[in-house]
Write a protein that holds these residues in place. Structure first.
Motif, mmCIF file in Angstrom:
data_model
loop_
_atom_site.group_PDB
_atom_site.id
_atom_site.type_symbol
_atom_site.label_atom_id
_atom_site.label_comp_id
_atom_site.label_asym_id
_atom_site.label_seq_id
_atom_site.Cartn_x
_atom_site.Cartn_y
_atom_site.Cartn_z
ATOM 1 N N ALA A 173 -10.228 0.139 -0.637
ATOM 2 C CA ALA A 173 -10.030 0.409 0.762
ATOM 3 C C ALA A 173 -9.865 -0.728 1.900
ATOM 4 C CB ALA A 173 -11.154 1.391 1.306
ATOM 5 N N GLN A 174 -9.795 -1.885 1.236
ATOM 6 C CA GLN A 174 -9.849 -2.906 1.950
ATOM 7 C C GLN A 174 -8.595 -3.229 2.686
ATOM 8 O OE1 GLN A 174 -12.467 -5.244 2.485
ATOM 9 N NE2 GLN A 174 -13.614 -3.695 1.272
ATOM 10 N N TRP A 175 -7.649 -2.590 2.731
ATOM 11 C CA TRP A 175 -6.597 -2.571 3.662
ATOM 12 C C TRP A 175 -6.678 -2.101 4.856
ATOM 13 C CZ3 TRP A 175 -4.297 1.773 5.561
ATOM 14 C CH2 TRP A 175 -4.697 3.005 4.910
ATOM 15 N N MET A 176 -7.426 -1.211 4.902
ATOM 16 C CA MET A 176 -7.793 -0.748 6.260
ATOM 17 C C MET A 176 -8.592 -1.881 7.242
ATOM 18 S SD MET A 176 -9.557 2.843 5.392
ATOM 19 C CE MET A 176 -9.060 3.533 3.738
ATOM 20 N N ARG A 177 -9.209 -2.848 6.755
ATOM 21 C CA ARG A 177 -9.599 -3.716 7.656
ATOM 22 C C ARG A 177 -8.665 -4.497 8.389
ATOM 23 N NH1 ARG A 177 -15.185 -4.705 6.039
ATOM 24 N NH2 ARG A 177 -15.297 -7.105 7.080
ATOM 25 N N TYR A 178 -7.404 -4.674 8.012
ATOM 26 C CA TYR A 178 -6.332 -5.346 8.649
ATOM 27 C C TYR A 178 -5.546 -4.602 9.720
ATOM 28 C CZ TYR A 178 -6.650 -8.345 4.787
ATOM 29 O OH TYR A 178 -7.333 -9.307 3.774
ATOM 30 N N LEU A 179 -6.064 -3.316 9.983
ATOM 31 C CA LEU A 179 -5.584 -2.436 10.844
ATOM 32 C C LEU A 179 -6.270 -2.663 12.419
ATOM 33 C CD1 LEU A 179 -5.534 1.152 9.145
ATOM 34 C CD2 LEU A 179 -3.534 -0.518 9.522
ATOM 35 N N THR A 180 -5.366 -3.421 13.168
ATOM 36 C CA THR A 180 -5.839 -4.060 14.419
ATOM 37 C C THR A 180 -4.988 -3.455 15.409
ATOM 38 O OG1 THR A 180 -6.707 -5.754 13.193
ATOM 39 C CG2 THR A 180 -6.547 -5.946 15.703
ATOM 40 N N GLY A 215 -2.519 -3.085 18.521
ATOM 41 C CA GLY A 215 -1.581 -4.051 19.076
ATOM 42 C C GLY A 215 -0.697 -4.605 18.043
ATOM 43 N N HIS A 216 -1.160 -4.570 16.575
ATOM 44 C CA HIS A 216 -0.413 -5.195 15.612
ATOM 45 C C HIS A 216 0.861 -4.251 15.132
ATOM 46 C CE1 HIS A 216 -3.341 -8.263 13.828
ATOM 47 N NE2 HIS A 216 -3.004 -8.846 15.141
ATOM 48 N N THR A 217 1.834 -4.790 14.660
ATOM 49 C CA THR A 217 2.815 -3.876 14.075
ATOM 50 C C THR A 217 2.698 -3.862 12.586
ATOM 51 O OG1 THR A 217 4.566 -4.797 16.006
ATOM 52 C CG2 THR A 217 5.575 -3.717 13.953
ATOM 53 N N VAL A 218 2.908 -2.396 12.166
ATOM 54 C CA VAL A 218 2.831 -1.919 10.667
ATOM 55 C C VAL A 218 4.286 -1.369 10.346
ATOM 56 C CG1 VAL A 218 0.451 -1.770 10.691
ATOM 57 C CG2 VAL A 218 1.768 0.203 11.310
ATOM 58 N N CYS A 219 4.550 -1.469 9.163
ATOM 59 C CA CYS A 219 5.686 -0.839 8.557
ATOM 60 C C CYS A 219 5.215 0.073 7.579
ATOM 61 C CB CYS A 219 6.596 -2.017 7.736
ATOM 62 S SG CYS A 219 7.254 -3.248 9.122
ATOM 63 N N VAL A 220 5.736 1.446 7.636
ATOM 64 C CA VAL A 220 5.522 2.527 6.895
ATOM 65 C C VAL A 220 6.428 2.857 6.175
ATOM 66 C CG1 VAL A 220 3.933 4.499 6.615
ATOM 67 C CG2 VAL A 220 3.674 2.969 8.734
ATOM 68 N N ARG A 221 6.447 2.964 4.749
ATOM 69 C CA ARG A 221 7.841 3.506 3.800
ATOM 70 C C ARG A 221 7.666 5.018 3.678
ATOM 71 N NH1 ARG A 221 12.660 1.672 2.556
ATOM 72 N NH2 ARG A 221 13.362 2.546 0.521
ATOM 73 N N CYS A 222 8.845 5.532 3.905
ATOM 74 C CA CYS A 222 8.843 6.911 3.616
ATOM 75 C C CYS A 222 9.700 7.059 2.255
ATOM 76 C CB CYS A 222 9.735 7.736 4.867
ATOM 77 S SG CYS A 222 10.051 9.483 4.516
ATOM 78 N N GLU A 223 9.009 7.655 1.035
ATOM 79 C CA GLU A 223 9.889 7.666 0.160
ATOM 80 C C GLU A 223 9.312 9.177 -0.703
ATOM 81 O OE1 GLU A 223 9.149 3.859 -1.654
ATOM 82 O OE2 GLU A 223 6.963 4.519 -2.211
ATOM 83 N N TRP A 224 10.133 9.339 -1.647
ATOM 84 C CA TRP A 224 9.504 10.333 -2.613
ATOM 85 C C TRP A 224 8.419 9.952 -3.292
ATOM 86 C CZ3 TRP A 224 8.326 10.806 -7.903
ATOM 87 C CH2 TRP A 224 8.283 12.264 -8.336
ATOM 88 N N CYS A 254 7.487 -6.256 7.351
ATOM 89 C CA CYS A 254 6.194 -6.604 7.711
ATOM 90 C C CYS A 254 5.594 -7.431 6.545
ATOM 91 C CB CYS A 254 5.418 -5.690 8.186
ATOM 92 S SG CYS A 254 5.966 -4.268 9.659
ATOM 93 N N PRO A 255 4.375 -8.278 7.143
ATOM 94 C CA PRO A 255 3.655 -8.984 5.893
ATOM 95 C C PRO A 255 2.870 -7.851 5.085
ATOM 96 C CG PRO A 255 3.264 -9.858 8.098
ATOM 97 C CD PRO A 255 4.239 -8.501 8.395
ATOM 98 N N GLU A 256 2.813 -8.230 4.071
ATOM 99 C CA GLU A 256 2.130 -7.422 2.878
ATOM 100 C C GLU A 256 0.953 -6.449 3.313
ATOM 101 O OE1 GLU A 256 1.043 -7.240 -1.733
ATOM 102 O OE2 GLU A 256 1.524 -9.057 -0.674
ATOM 103 N N VAL A 257 0.109 -7.031 4.239
ATOM 104 C CA VAL A 257 -1.286 -6.333 4.636
ATOM 105 C C VAL A 257 -0.787 -5.435 5.617
ATOM 106 C CG1 VAL A 257 -2.821 -8.393 4.035
ATOM 107 C CG2 VAL A 257 -1.689 -8.390 6.258
ATOM 108 N N HIS A 258 0.374 -5.557 6.093
ATOM 109 C CA HIS A 258 0.925 -4.487 6.961
ATOM 110 C C HIS A 258 1.757 -3.533 6.495
ATOM 111 C CE1 HIS A 258 -0.894 -7.182 10.699
ATOM 112 N NE2 HIS A 258 -1.785 -6.242 9.930
ATOM 113 N N ARG A 259 1.919 -3.563 5.409
ATOM 114 C CA ARG A 259 3.214 -2.402 4.662
ATOM 115 C C ARG A 259 2.411 -1.526 4.063
ATOM 116 N NH1 ARG A 259 6.954 -6.448 1.066
ATOM 117 N NH2 ARG A 259 7.323 -7.946 2.894
ATOM 118 N N LEU A 260 2.744 -0.111 4.631
ATOM 119 C CA LEU A 260 2.049 1.142 4.299
ATOM 120 C C LEU A 260 2.879 2.002 3.754
ATOM 121 C CD1 LEU A 260 -0.356 1.416 7.582
ATOM 122 C CD2 LEU A 260 -0.804 0.101 5.365
ATOM 123 N N VAL A 261 2.434 3.095 3.270
ATOM 124 C CA VAL A 261 3.379 4.234 2.941
ATOM 125 C C VAL A 261 2.657 5.440 3.606
ATOM 126 C CG1 VAL A 261 4.169 2.972 0.759
ATOM 127 C CG2 VAL A 261 2.138 4.407 0.740
#
Length: 270
Positions: A195-202, A204-213, A261-268
């Motif tokens: 769950a450490q990826w949540m610590r990078y959610l800040t 004002g930051h921009t995140v990229c969220v992938r929509c896929e099957w 986005c940087p890897e820490v800000h890439r979500l799905v």
């Protein structure tokens, strides 16, 4: 003349003889008097029941509590064998209890045999699991603003690809950029390694969220919660999958083919 002390020895000898006679009459340890014991009583009782005792000179019991209290009749284990609880198979899962929001579904099972005489107790008869339904029970599509987008780390998307998507879904997908708004502090307090990826959610930051099957809806080919129908500068809700206390808002910036986005800000989307 009798020796001194003989008067005392004789009553003691008579007493020991009487005790031996009584002991012989009772029989060896574990022996039963006629009409004594659980088999003679003809019943085994649940819990602690003072009336669940057969007649006889030695008080013993045939209730479920006698094992813990160590006052069972000698034939209790044979006359009152332990019977464990037996349950049926699980039913199928129900629909989400509440559509158009993060809710739960239920499955149940029923008891086939109640436990008896200290047998194993029944296991849980109901289970719940989280779920989301994007269509009401009347078949109407939910408005996307009514429920949060469920997200997780982009690494989950890579693991999901290994499971094999249908051929017509292999190349379908898109990326959405969001600017994070206010976020609960609980996102920064996670300790589990996964769950450490949540610590990078800040904020004002921009995140990229992938929509896929398989997160895409089969009809619209879109991920619910992607903000496609939202107006400009509208704050939308998101929630970390599996961690309901980590949630916040974000503003949709636009849709891209690929996430940059940087890897820490890439979500799905889930």
């Amino acid at each position: 003349m009798a020796p001194r002390g003989a008067a005392r020895i004789l009553p003691l000898a008579l007493f020991l003889t009487a005790v031996a006679a009584v002991s012989w009459a009772r029989g060896p340890p574990g022996a039963l008097w006629p009409r004594q014991g659980c088999a003679a009583l003809g019943r085994c009782c649940p819990g602690r029941d003072p009336t669940c005792a057969p007649r006889g000179p030695r008080l013993c019991f045939c209730d479920q509590a006698c094992g813990a209290l160590r006052d069972c009749c000698p034939d209790y284990a044979r006359a009152c064998p332990a019977v464990p609880c037996v349950v049926a198979e699980w039913s199928g899962w129900s629909r989400c209890v509440k559509p158009c929001q993060v809710s739960y579904r239920v499955r149940q099972r029923h008891v086939l045999q109640e436990p008896k005489n200290g047998g194993a107790p029944c296991p849980p008869l109901e289970e719940r699991a989280g779920c989301v339904e994007y269509w009401s029970h009347q078949g109407v599509e939910c408005q996307q603003s009514l429920f949060p987008a469920l997200i997780t780390t982009g690494n989950y998307g890579k693991e999901r690809e290994k499971r094999g998507a249908p051929k017509d879904q292999e190349t379908v997908g898109y990326c959405v950029q969001f600017r994070l708004g206010p976020i609960l502090r609980s996102c920064q307090q996670v300790k589990a390694p996964h769950a450490q990826w949540m610590r990078y959610l800040t904020q004002g930051h921009t995140v990229c969220v992938r929509c896929e099957w398989p997160a895409q809806d089969a009809r619209s080919r879109r991920c619910y919660g992607d903000g496609g129908g939202a107006g400009g500068h509208q704050l939308l809700l998101w929630q970390a999958a599996g961690h309901p206390r980590c949630r916040g808002t974000w503003e949709r910036l636009g849709q891209l083919r690929d996430c940059s986005c940087p890897e820490v800000h890439r979500l799905v989307f889930i």
